[in-house]
Design a protein around this motif. Sequence first.
Motif, PDB file in Angstrom:
ATOM      1  N   GLY A  68       0.773  -1.231   0.000  1.00 55.05           N
ATOM      2  CA  GLY A  68       0.000   0.000   0.000  1.00 55.05           C
ATOM      3  C   GLY A  68       0.800   1.274   0.000  1.00 55.05           C
ATOM      4  N   LEU A  69       2.134   1.185   0.085  1.00 51.49           N
ATOM      5  CA  LEU A  69       2.949   2.395   0.071  1.00 51.49           C
ATOM      6  C   LEU A  69       3.285   2.845  -1.347  1.00 51.49           C
ATOM      7  CD1 LEU A  69       5.628   2.166   2.934  1.00 51.49           C
ATOM      8  CD2 LEU A  69       3.651   3.681   2.757  1.00 51.49           C
ATOM      9  N   ALA A  70       3.685   1.899  -2.178  1.00 52.47           N
ATOM     10  CA  ALA A  70       4.157   2.248  -3.514  1.00 52.47           C
ATOM     11  C   ALA A  70       3.002   2.501  -4.467  1.00 52.47           C
ATOM     12  CB  ALA A  70       5.044   1.144  -4.060  1.00 52.47           C
ATOM     13  N   ALA A  71       3.164   3.490  -5.320  1.00 51.02           N
ATOM     14  CA  ALA A  71       2.193   3.731  -6.377  1.00 51.02           C
ATOM     15  C   ALA A  71       2.276   2.607  -7.405  1.00 51.02           C
ATOM     16  CB  ALA A  71       2.453   5.077  -7.044  1.00 51.02           C
ATOM     17  N   THR A  72       1.167   2.296  -8.025  1.00 50.93           N
ATOM     18  CA  THR A  72       1.164   1.227  -9.020  1.00 50.93           C
ATOM     19  C   THR A  72       1.051   1.823 -10.418  1.00 50.93           C
ATOM     20  OG1 THR A  72      -1.236   1.012  -8.780  1.00 50.93           O
ATOM     21  CG2 THR A  72       0.157  -0.433  -7.447  1.00 50.93           C
TER      22      THR A  72
END
Length: 434
Positions: free
Chosen positions: A430-434
């Motif tokens: 949930g931290l990194a942008a996809t």
Amino acid sequence: MRSHSRRNFIKGVGASLGASLLFSPFYDSIANAAPGKKPKRILIFFTMGTAPEVWKPKSVSGETPTFSDATSPLEQVKEHIVMVDGLPSASPGNNHGSADGITGMGYHSAGPYGLISVDQFILEKLKPATPIASLLLGADTSGGKTGFYKNNNLVPIGSPMSAYSTVFSGVGPTTPVPNDTSAEDRLRRRKSILDNLKGEITTLKGNLGSEQKYKLDLHLESLRQIEQRLSTAMPGGGPGGGGCAVPTAPSGDMTNAMKANQLHLDILVGAFACDITRIGAIQWGSDQMMNVNLPEIGLADEEHNGLIHGNDPGHVKLIKLEKWLHEQFVGVIKKLKELPEADGSGSLLDNTLVAWCRDMGDAPAHTQNEMKFVLASGNGGYLKTSPGGRFIQSKERHERVLLSLCDAMGVTDYAGFGDPTLSAKSPLPGLAAT
């Protein structure tokens, strides 16, 4: 379709170009690179822990926080930040646990690097081609331990004057080259090598997957930045190019550790802007003490015994300090946002991950049950952000946030870092942008 061993393929390329010395540190890391948007730089802002009740948002709607008084400066950059709370360390009762903070390990390590903090682990994996591999600054750290380790505890540069001369002493050709008659000749010779390497390597991108392209692009960008510094290292020039903003030499009361660290922050931003380093960190005090002298907010005390454990009903003085520290954190984000990248790819913030890390989660209770982070990145950066800011509550081990910092910088082989028994040896979801 032909298949290639990517590591051997790139090694062969390096050999064919006579460039093994420039590219050899990157062969293994290319094979393990992470996909997606990655920053070029990381800045770690390291402090003592705090009182959870002064740091936690007043309320949370979904993942959108309403900031407390202590964290209220974050409102100015809320679209760039993610707050993470609730994560226990490997040794939650480790008391003054600066070693846990960004090593994820505590005071013992069986890894190949010994006890190592995340900044130094990234350095070992990437070996960036910058004049200064990593830059660790911080005044008033002698009263205890810092959060930074490479087997032994690392001591930062404490004097802003020493830091300034170390970083901005000048970049350019200094060793005479046979048969070259001038600085211009040396510059042309060195530039032509870099230009040829970049052009030939770029043509090979079609043979690499997206993960390997990222690492190759990162190194090529390092070479390009070195070329730019060479081109401005002529008489009348200096380190620079694009958004390079060399700060003025430090001045003022450098015996005041708080003011000295403000100068250190300017030096770090300047070092990023001039591509002198891509791994930077600042330590505020130590795990045992930080002398606070801030007459502009009416605060003079010692953080650990005076503000965290002293007679401070309602944590009034601690809130003042935390608010001031948040202002410094926000100030760095704003400066990075204002400076353009030399290659036109947005601002420095768009290509930098800033991470506020702490040695404890609940400093008054001396525990690491609720480790806290504030992370920041720019438009299209590594983090998944939202216009109102984000607040994530998690009971995962705090090491997973540190693995996210590794992942952000393209390091996905975590062997040798943190707790070897951690079952979820992967970045925090949930931290990194996809």
